[in-house]
Design an enzyme around this catalytic site. Structure first.
Site, short mmCIF file in Angstrom:
data_model
loop_
_atom_site.label_atom_id
_atom_site.label_comp_id
_atom_site.label_asym_id
_atom_site.label_seq_id
_atom_site.Cartn_x
_atom_site.Cartn_y
_atom_site.Cartn_z
N SER A 1 6.10 -1.09 -31.85
CA SER A 1 6.35 -2.34 -31.14
C SER A 1 5.68 -3.46 -31.93
O SER A 1 4.78 -3.20 -32.72
CB SER A 1 5.76 -2.27 -29.72
OG SER A 1 4.35 -2.26 -29.79
N ARG B 1 9.46 4.16 -32.07
CA ARG B 1 8.05 4.46 -31.81
C ARG B 1 7.14 3.37 -32.37
O ARG B 1 6.05 3.64 -32.86
CB ARG B 1 7.68 5.84 -32.36
CG ARG B 1 8.48 6.93 -31.69
CD ARG B 1 8.08 8.28 -32.14
NE ARG B 1 6.78 8.66 -31.64
CZ ARG B 1 6.17 9.78 -32.00
NH1 ARG B 1 6.75 10.60 -32.84
NH2 ARG B 1 4.99 10.08 -31.52
N ASP C 1 2.45 -7.75 -25.56
CA ASP C 1 2.54 -6.37 -25.08
C ASP C 1 1.94 -6.27 -23.68
O ASP C 1 0.77 -6.58 -23.47
CB ASP C 1 1.76 -5.46 -26.06
CG ASP C 1 2.04 -3.99 -25.80
OD1 ASP C 1 2.58 -3.68 -24.72
OD2 ASP C 1 1.70 -3.17 -26.67
N ASP D 1 5.47 19.06 -11.80
CA ASP D 1 6.51 18.29 -11.12
C ASP D 1 7.88 18.43 -11.76
O ASP D 1 8.89 18.25 -11.12
CB ASP D 1 6.12 16.81 -11.03
CG ASP D 1 5.66 16.27 -12.37
OD1 ASP D 1 5.79 17.01 -13.37
OD2 ASP D 1 5.16 15.14 -12.41
N PHE E 1 8.21 -1.38 -27.34
CA PHE E 1 8.15 0.01 -27.79
C PHE E 1 9.40 0.77 -27.36
O PHE E 1 9.88 0.60 -26.25
CB PHE E 1 6.91 0.69 -27.18
CG PHE E 1 6.75 2.12 -27.58
CD1 PHE E 1 6.11 2.45 -28.78
CD2 PHE E 1 7.25 3.14 -26.78
CE1 PHE E 1 5.97 3.76 -29.15
CE2 PHE E 1 7.10 4.46 -27.15
CZ PHE E 1 6.47 4.78 -28.34
N ASP F 1 -1.85 19.19 -15.61
CA ASP F 1 -1.47 18.33 -16.72
C ASP F 1 -2.61 17.41 -17.09
O ASP F 1 -3.40 17.04 -16.24
CB ASP F 1 -0.26 17.49 -16.33
CG ASP F 1 1.01 18.31 -16.38
OD1 ASP F 1 1.17 19.05 -17.36
OD2 ASP F 1 1.80 18.21 -15.43
N ASP G 1 8.72 22.96 -15.18
CA ASP G 1 7.52 23.61 -14.62
C ASP G 1 7.90 24.70 -13.63
O ASP G 1 7.06 25.51 -13.24
CB ASP G 1 6.66 22.59 -13.88
CG ASP G 1 5.90 21.69 -14.84
OD1 ASP G 1 5.64 22.14 -15.97
OD2 ASP G 1 5.59 20.55 -14.45
N ALA H 1 11.42 4.77 -27.76
CA ALA H 1 11.20 6.16 -28.18
C ALA H 1 11.76 6.40 -29.57
O ALA H 1 11.26 7.23 -30.32
CB ALA H 1 11.82 7.11 -27.18
#
Lengths: 671, 559
Positions: free
Chosen positions: A367, A365, A329, A509, A360, A292, A513, A362
């Site tokens: 802040s 999206r 932030d 992980d 922030f 990754d 995967d 999801a």
């Protein structure tokens, strides 16, 4: 302290391993044992003076014992290492939640797969499992040695807990996924102890070869008495056995299993659990490596490196907006924006009162902060445009395209563009973009260059778009990328390369995967990963460090190299042994052969004895090498080969000449 | 020395020039592509296929290929044995010994079929002209063709590339590995094509030159004190050397003025000894589309050959011992011929090897001991060489930390098992059987022991040359034991080689990378030489210490 104990236990074990039933797995040592028994019998049954026969018999026994000791030593060290991991799991109590909701306290070894246990702060987790509810800080130092606690919570890819780790805060409910006694650590201990050790494919091939070498020397030595009988002079059987034992590859035969165990051991040392010896060996063959981006190539935190104002916007205004939006932030990105504004644009932190900070999420999206009716927001470039348009209506065409072009340029340079907006209640102003750059881990480029020299192709899996991914790959020296990767992408990529005959290693992980981990020749699951991932993988990294895959490959290669080096050394040794023993054996009736005594050994008896002693002692001398492994440097195969052939091939021819001569001189001095 | 080198370079010049065009032609023959001779030979081949019911397009697995080879050679053996047994209806021929005639014929049949041509009895007294022409002459072609066919099958196995197939519709499923078997070719077609398209034209061409140079071809008896029977000598002679058979028409073999009348024929014989083996390397290079691999092997062999020629030439010149050579052929020419014949598994002799300098004798026996890999007796030497290459790759490949592979084929337990069988079979045959013979014989001295060892090395490696005369060659025990040695040395090795070919053909090809062990170039060549020498040295050093080495050492003492 621990060392002395292992040493003493190994000595005892070496004696125990003398029984033929244990030795049957090692035909070479079994042969030596037979030789030792036969020569002892000769020595005992014929009372008259036996010359050096008594000493020879003694050294034959010593050879078997030393070989056994080497194996026991390797096992002992591996076991000590594994025991350290296991210690934490002993005497655990589990608090099982029964179906009716009651709690029941039982010893951990009685747990069944599927049981749900509750673990409170301060308690040890009784078995490997997945968290079903709750969130907790967990101290995993008992298995990883890292003192920083890690956060585990139900759902997602961070839900797995390991037996023996301690819950520091809160309380969790976990479902047991592995029966105690069958956990990864238990499997590894079984592998090291030899109860489950199956010879790996390569080891099997090598065993055939060693077996054949032994067979050849049975024929070579076995036919000698017939020849000498034809020539009219019989040979002493004990001397023949001595010749036979020195010729068969006892060095590699005695150290072969020690090398395998030591390989496992080195993996344990870097906190990797292997589920089979086969996977360790496969690691040496890996030539495509997938990992990754986040956590491996990049640090995970991105840094702001530039601000780009939108057309008609002053730089000062943009800088102010960027800094204001990030003032509370706490993320690395936010801090880096503030730092950039302060250092490059001399921005000073104003005194802010009456503010509301929006972190922030999801969904949005974005802040930002609201101070005295004015809001400053930063967020994903397109999200910001949507936000602005929802207040100000469609933006002018050329303004928008200039903004998007700029954002495209940032992507192209491997960065992430963040849009910035000022909103004063009614109107929203699009101010510009922040250039956030991925921070490539330091020293990574050298690591990838090393991999390239080892002939390994590196592949980065990332959720980024293709352009960004390519740029990062180029910067870090990665060969290939799988952008916007889905689980199917990963799997089909592995298929594609395996079909072309490559060996693929992958670390991952997440549950998604798991198919790819199972398909890869070497799948390494992070210990923080889900149970599904760990189940599919054939190695587990306790530290959850994806870059460790490089070390795993090195261990695999080292194991093969050690085997190869010791085999070559063992075979090359025979040249000198011939020059010591053959003249001693035959010169009584063919005097011309005395000229083959190039080492000028003092007498035929001492020549044979020195060769046998050398043969036994070289095992001790090479044990550290077997346990430590041949030095591995990432280099092209031709270079490694030249180096190893010179040391173990040529060295193997020369070393015994010196060794046998020295032993002969010592024997002469002692007598 | 200079003379020997001039001769050697002349031989290699001729072979080197011819190698590429002939290799290309032979490759076309094997790939069943169009060639010059198609118009003439195709009808003949088609007739043979039809009469024998040969399925031309059937591709054989290794088992089928092997059994075809064994059946074919078995039939050849039975045919030859029966022919020899019935020849007394025409001419009564059996040497006067206490050994039963059928045993001699059995031994001879085995020796001709296995490409050994070990002849303990004078052929002109044992076999009729008819047997020599029909039986032996045919076998000269077919035994050579069998060896080449197996070598070609082995080479084919490196080319096949099996792909793992998986169900594309369910990419989430873990694929089941299905292999497309692609096989080794068809033995019967190979035999026909190799014999008709390749061996026959070569033999006709060389035979014509022999006739021009004065080798007799015709019937009749030369009157004189010892009347000499003539026969188709030139035609037999050409395939005798080309096919690395080496069994002569006369007992004196290539020392006989009829077989080898002048230095010109002598030169031609030396060229034909190493010609086909070199062509095989060219075919190998073409097949694997990388000539550098083939040249690496060729150069390694060349080094061994040059070394032995240099040492022999120097030591013979230094001590001025050239042995009992034919004045007509010259001392240098005879020495080179002896080295080449033992290198290539040909086994034709032009002088008495036992009269050579002891060091040269040691070199000769060592070259034979390597199993004719050095420019290979046709086919089988090449197979043995590749087996050594695989062993080298395995031993050294481990040292670079990767599962060893050669030409993209992984070397794993099944292949090593077969390689191990090969390297175990040869010493078992040579050392074990000579121990048997020693046990069965009354005691003797080092000289006679040397002859026993030489005989078993010669028969096991399918060479066929002998070390002087000895009563031990013609005993009943020796005949039985050489029978077994020839059987093991030829068919044991070839079967194991085909088994490896079978398992290689099922493997997929691994692409080269930086981590792949380089199997071409000087480093690998020196490793290969080292492995070959050390392996054989370890196996044969003790027995040589009791046979050939004492002579060498005692000469050194005298000097």
């Amino acid at each position: 302290m621990g060392w002395i104990r292992i040493f003493l236990i190994s000595l005892l074990k070496a004696l125990w391993k003398l029984n033929p039933w244990t030795l049957r797995q090692n035909p070479i040592l079994l042969m030596v044992l037979c030789g030792a028994i036969y020569s002892t019998w000769i020595v005992i049954s014929i009372p008259q003076d036996q010359g050096i026969n008594t000493q020879l018999a003694g050294w034959l026994w010593a050879t078997v014992l030393i070989a056994n000791f080497c194996e026991a030593m390797a096992e002992g060290r591996g076991k000590a290492q594994a025991q350290f991991l296991k210690q934490s799991q002993e005497n655990l109590q589990a608090c099982v939640i029964l179906e009716n909701g009651e709690l029941n306290l039982i010893p951990a070894h009685q747990l069944l797969v599927g049981d749900i246990v509750r673990v409170q702060a301060g308690e040890l987790i009784p078995g490997d499992g997945d968290i079903v509810s709750g969130i907790a800080a967990i101290d995993e130092s008992s298995i990883t040695g890292e003192s920083d606690p890690v956060i585990r919570e139900s759902g997602g890819d961070r839900s797995s807990v390991t037996a023996g780790t301690r819950v520091l805060s809160d309380s969790i409910d976990a479902r047991i996924t592995t029966k105690p006694g069958e956990t990864a650590i238990d499997k590894m201990i079984a592998l090291v102890e030899g109860t489950q050790r199956q010879p790996t494919p390569n080891e099997r091939a090598l065993r055939y070869l060693l077996f054949a070498l032994t067979g050849i020397f049975v024929v070579v030595v076995g036919s000698l008495p017939f020849y000498t009988r034809y020539l009219g002079s019989p040979l002493d059987n004990v001397l023949l056995i001595a010749l036979f034992v020195t010729l068969i590859p006892t060095t590699i035969g005695g150290l072969l299993s020690a090398i395998g165990i030591a390989g496992m051991n080195r993996l344990l040392k870097i906190n990797v659990l292997a589920m089979s010896g086969r996977s360790v060996e496969a690691a040496g063959d890996v030539d495509v490596m997938m990992f990754d981006k986040t956590g491996t190539v990049t640090t995970g935190a991105r840094r702001a490196v530039a601000f780009y104002p939108a057309p008609g916007v002053e730089m000062e205004e943009l800088v102010n907006a960027c800094a204001m939006s990030s003032i509370f932030d706490e993320t690395g990105e936010g801090k880096s924006i503030l730092e950039l504004a302060k250092v490059e644009y001399a921005w000073e932190t104003p005194i802010v009162e009456n503010h509301t900070y929006t972190p922030f999420s999801a969904a949005t999206r974005m802040s930002g902060i609201e101070v005295d009716g004015t809001s400053f927001f930063k967020g994903a470039d397109r999200k910001i445009v949507e936000f602005v348009q929802s207040y100000a209506g469609p933006l002018p065409e050329d303004f928008l395209s200039a903004y998007l072009d700029q954002s495209h340029v940032i992507s192209k340079e491997g960065g992430t563009p963040l849009g910035v907006v000022r909103h004063d209640g009614k109107v929203a102003h699009l101010l510009g973009l922040i250039f956030l750059k991925d921070q490539i881990k330091s020293g990574l480029k050298q690591k990838f260059t090393q991999l390239k020299r080892m002939g390994i192709r590196t592949v980065m899996i990332t959720g980024d778009n293709e352009i960004t991914a390519q740029v990062i790959a180029q910067e870090a020296g990665i060969d290939d990328v799988i952008p916007q990767a889905t689980p199917t992408d990963k799997l089909s990529y592995i298929h594609k390369w395996q079909e072309m005959g490559h060996n693929v290693a992958m670390c991952g992980d997440g549950t998604n995967d798991a198919p790819a981990l199972a398909q890869a020749d070497v799948g390494i699951a992070m210990n923080t990963g889900t149970a599904a991932a760990k189940e599919a993988a054939n190695m587990i990294d306790l530290d959850s460090d994806p870059t460790k895959i490089i070390a795993v490959v090195a261990v695999g290669k080292q194991m093969l190299m050690t085997r190869g080096a010791l085999t070559t050394f063992s075979v090359a040794n025979d040249v000198a042994k011939y020059f010591a023993i053959i003249p001693a054996l035959f010169s009584p009736f063919i005097p011309a052969l005395g000229r083959l005594n190039v080492m000028q050994l003092s007498s035929p008896q001492y020549a044979i004895l020195s060769a046998v002693i050398f043969n036994a002692l070289i095992l001790v001398a090479l044990l550290p090498l077997a346990l430590r492994g041949v030095k591995f440097k990432p280099a092209p195969a031709a270079k490694t080969l030249r180096h190893n052939v010179l040391i173990y091939g040529l060295g193997g021819v020369i070393a015994p000449f010196a060794g046998i001569k020295v032993i002969d001189l010592l024997l002469k001095a002692l007598s | 020395m200079v003379k020997i080198f001039l001769l050697l370079s002349g031989i290699f010049l001729v072979c080197g020039v011819l190698m590429r065009p002939v290799g290309r032609y032979f490759w076309n023959v094997l790939m069943r592509q169009r060639t010059l001779l198609d118009g003439f030979l195709d009808p003949i081949a088609t007739t043979i296929y039809q009469i024998c019911h040969i399925p031309v397009h059937h591709d054989q697995k290794w088992g089928e290929y092997l059994s075809s080879m064994l059946i074919f050679n078995g039939c050849g053996f039975v045919f030859l044995f029966l022919l020899f047994q019935t020849q007394h209806f025409f001419e009564n021929q059996c040497p006067v010994t206490d050994v039963p005639c059928w045993l001699i014929h059995l031994n001879l049949a085995m020796s001709y079929v296995s490409n050994t041509n070990w002849q303990p009895f004078a052929p002109e007294q044992t076999l009729s002209t008819f047997s020599l022409m029909v039986g032996v002459g045919t076998q000269y072609f077919l035994s050579a063709a069998s060896g080449i066919a197996v070598a070609i099958a082995f080479v084919r196995s490196f080319k096949t590339n099996q792909q793992i197939l998986y169900d594309q519709t369910h990419p989430d499923d873990i694929p089941t590995q299905k292999y497309h078997e692609r096989y080794l070719g068809n033995f019967w077609v190979d035999i026909v094509r190799i014999t008709l398209w390749f061996l026959l034209p070569c033999a006709v061409f060389v035979g014509c030159i022999y006739v021009i140079l004065g080798v007799p071809q015709g019937w009749g008896t030369l009157p004189g004190l010892n009347p000499l029977t003539l026969g188709p000598i030139a035609s037999l002679e050409s395939i005798k050397i080309l096919g690395s058979n080496g069994g002569g028409y006369f007992e004196a073999n290539s020392a006989h003025p009829f077989e080898n009348p002048s230095s010109a024929t002598h030169f031609l014989q030396m060229v034909s000894m190493i010609f086909i083996p070199m062509v095989l390397f060219e075919v190998f290079g073409r097949k694997i589309t990388d000539s550098r691999h083939a040249y690496t092997l060729l150069i390694s062999l060349f080094c061994i050959l040059i070394f032995s020629v240099v040492v022999s030439g120097w030591i013979s010149g230094h001590a001025d011992i050239w042995g009992a050579y034919e004045a007509r052929l010259g001392a240098h020419g005879s020495l080179l011929f002896s080295i080449l014949t033992n290198s290539s598994g040909c086994g034709a002799t032009c002088m008495d090897h036992s009269t050579l300098h002891p060091v040269v004798q040691l070199i000769l026996v060592c070259k034979m001991m390597l199993g004719a890999i050095d420019f290979g007796s046709v086919g089988s030497g090449f197979c043995l060489l590749i087996s050594y290459v695989i062993l080298t790759v395995f031993l050294t490949g481990l040292m670079v930390g990767r599962t060893p592979e050669y030409l993209g084929k992984k070397i794993e337990a099944p292949e090593i098992r077969m390689i191990v069988l090969i390297i175990l079979l040869t010493p078992l045959s040579i050392l074990g059987l000579s121990a048997c013979l020693c046990y069965l014989s009354p005691t003797g001295d080092i000289r006679s022991f040397s002859r026993i060892v030489y005989m078993l090395i010669s028969t096991t490696s399918n060479n066929g040359s002998a070390l002087g005369e000895s009563g031990i060659y013609t005993t009943q025990a020796a005949l039985w034991i050489t029978n077994i040695a020839m059987l093991m040395g030829r068919y044991g090795v070839l079967s194991a080689v085909l088994c490896i070919a079978g398992s290689f053909s099922k493997k997929m090809k691994i692409p080269r990378s930086n981590a792949t062990l380089p199997t071409r170039g000087l480093l690998f060549a020196s490793l290969l030489i080292g492995t070959i020498l050390i392996c054989n040295g370890l196996i044969y050093f003790p027995v040589l210490c009791l046979s050939f080495i004492p002579d060498v050492l005692s000469i050194a003492v005298v000097e």
